[in-house]
Design a protein around this motif. Sequence first.
Motif, short mmCIF file in Angstrom:
data_model
loop_
_atom_site.label_atom_id
_atom_site.label_comp_id
_atom_site.label_asym_id
_atom_site.label_seq_id
_atom_site.Cartn_x
_atom_site.Cartn_y
_atom_site.Cartn_z
N ILE A 121 0.84 -1.20 0.00
CA ILE A 121 0.00 0.00 0.00
C ILE A 121 0.87 1.25 0.00
N ALA A 122 1.94 1.24 0.82
CA ALA A 122 2.82 2.40 0.90
C ALA A 122 3.52 2.66 -0.44
N LEU A 123 3.98 1.59 -1.09
CA LEU A 123 4.64 1.75 -2.39
C LEU A 123 3.67 2.25 -3.45
N ALA A 124 2.48 1.64 -3.49
CA ALA A 124 1.49 2.03 -4.50
C ALA A 124 1.06 3.48 -4.32
N LEU A 125 0.78 3.86 -3.06
CA LEU A 125 0.35 5.24 -2.79
C LEU A 125 1.48 6.22 -3.06
N GLY A 126 2.70 5.86 -2.65
CA GLY A 126 3.85 6.73 -2.90
C GLY A 126 4.12 6.91 -4.38
N GLY A 127 4.00 5.83 -5.15
CA GLY A 127 4.22 5.92 -6.59
C GLY A 127 3.19 6.81 -7.27
N VAL A 128 1.94 6.71 -6.83
CA VAL A 128 0.89 7.56 -7.40
C VAL A 128 1.17 9.03 -7.11
N VAL A 129 1.59 9.33 -5.88
CA VAL A 129 1.90 10.72 -5.52
C VAL A 129 3.06 11.24 -6.36
N ILE A 130 4.09 10.42 -6.58
CA ILE A 130 5.23 10.84 -7.40
C ILE A 130 4.77 11.15 -8.82
N VAL A 131 3.93 10.29 -9.37
CA VAL A 131 3.44 10.49 -10.74
C VAL A 131 2.62 11.77 -10.86
N MET A 132 1.74 12.02 -9.90
CA MET A 132 0.76 13.09 -10.01
C MET A 132 1.23 14.43 -9.45
N TYR A 133 2.27 14.45 -8.63
CA TYR A 133 2.64 15.69 -7.94
C TYR A 133 3.10 16.76 -8.93
N GLN A 134 2.61 17.96 -8.68
CA GLN A 134 3.03 19.14 -9.43
C GLN A 134 3.32 20.26 -8.45
N PRO A 135 4.34 21.10 -8.71
CA PRO A 135 4.60 22.24 -7.82
C PRO A 135 3.37 23.15 -7.71
N GLY A 136 3.18 23.71 -6.54
CA GLY A 136 2.06 24.62 -6.34
C GLY A 136 0.79 23.92 -5.88
N PHE A 137 0.89 22.67 -5.49
CA PHE A 137 -0.26 21.92 -4.99
C PHE A 137 -0.78 22.57 -3.71
N THR A 138 -2.04 22.99 -3.67
CA THR A 138 -2.61 23.66 -2.51
C THR A 138 -3.97 23.07 -2.17
N ILE A 139 -4.37 23.28 -0.91
CA ILE A 139 -5.69 22.83 -0.45
C ILE A 139 -6.75 23.83 -0.90
N SER A 140 -7.83 23.35 -1.46
CA SER A 140 -8.92 24.21 -1.92
C SER A 140 -10.25 23.59 -1.51
N MET A 141 -11.35 24.29 -1.81
CA MET A 141 -12.67 23.74 -1.55
C MET A 141 -12.86 22.44 -2.30
N GLY A 142 -12.35 22.37 -3.54
CA GLY A 142 -12.45 21.15 -4.31
C GLY A 142 -11.75 19.98 -3.64
N MET A 143 -10.57 20.27 -3.06
CA MET A 143 -9.82 19.22 -2.35
C MET A 143 -10.61 18.70 -1.16
N LEU A 144 -11.21 19.61 -0.39
CA LEU A 144 -11.99 19.21 0.77
C LEU A 144 -13.19 18.36 0.36
N LEU A 145 -13.83 18.73 -0.74
CA LEU A 145 -14.96 17.93 -1.24
C LEU A 145 -14.52 16.54 -1.67
N LEU A 146 -13.33 16.46 -2.28
CA LEU A 146 -12.81 15.16 -2.70
C LEU A 146 -12.48 14.29 -1.49
N LEU A 147 -11.94 14.90 -0.43
CA LEU A 147 -11.67 14.15 0.79
C LEU A 147 -12.97 13.61 1.40
N ALA A 148 -14.01 14.46 1.39
CA ALA A 148 -15.31 14.02 1.89
C ALA A 148 -15.87 12.89 1.03
#
Length: 293
Positions: A121-148
């Motif tokens: 699980i740690a490897l899979a989740l870490g790999g996904v974050v590496i693939v998707m990460y972009q500079p400037g990633f911030t928390i927004s209303m959309g992020m909170l809705l996705l968490l919910a």
Amino acid sequence: MKPAHFLLMLLICVVWASNNVLSKVLVSHWHVPPLFYTAVRFGIVALCTLPWLLPMPRPAWRIMVLGLLMGGGSFALMFIALNWVSASEAAIVVQASVPMTTLLSIVMLGERIRWRRTLGIALALGGVVIVMYQPGFTISMGMLLLLASAFCGSLGAVMMKQMGSIAPLQFQAWVALMGVVVITPFSLAFEPHALASTMAAGWPALAALLYSALITSIFAHTAYYFLIGRYEANLVSALTLMTPLITLGLGSVLIDDPIGAKILIGTAIALSGVLIIALRTGKAPVAEAEEHS
């Protein structure tokens, strides 16, 4: 997990990935109102699964709560969030459902997580974050809705395990029914021009709605509920980490998204984690899976 069931899980993730791209186009580019889109999708599913609605599973309150969580909660929140977040940002945040499901399955179901699956699980989740990460990633209303949305889906998956034996199509029927009942009033109240906006998008929007309802919901989600019923919730949830990687691949093929070294490295790490998760790591999970065969 049996090889045939792993291949089914892979196919489910492919369908979900294609629907992620399609949903983003529908909501952000074709301006189909998200609540209306969700309500119509569930309406089609409810009509197709109507013969499986009765008799009502017991206890009644649990199936209704499940329908609210996995229909009116998870899907509606996710599609609304697409108004604020990019596809890559959404792909990162929704993976929070994996640790959520793992923790909930330990607390509510007494499932035990061995070190190999934890590593996977740690490897899979870490790999996904590496693939998707972009500079400037911030928390927004959309992020909170996705968490919910992720929490609703995780809690619903764990509660489904507590229901005992229930046919996947019957479960799908109740998820769709509760989704229609809950979401339609909100769409009528907050999206007064929803039908006109959708009609303006033309036949492609109708085709996309049918694909989301018939292929994504009736086939892929019903198959997912089938696997949840046969295997540990934390195992099936962890394998959904393939979805954002496939989404990225489809984006590259369909809209020429670039693939660099970071993506290749992250994908290799994530897929190694998926392989560890899918392998039989202990006698207890195997026995449980074969017991339901």
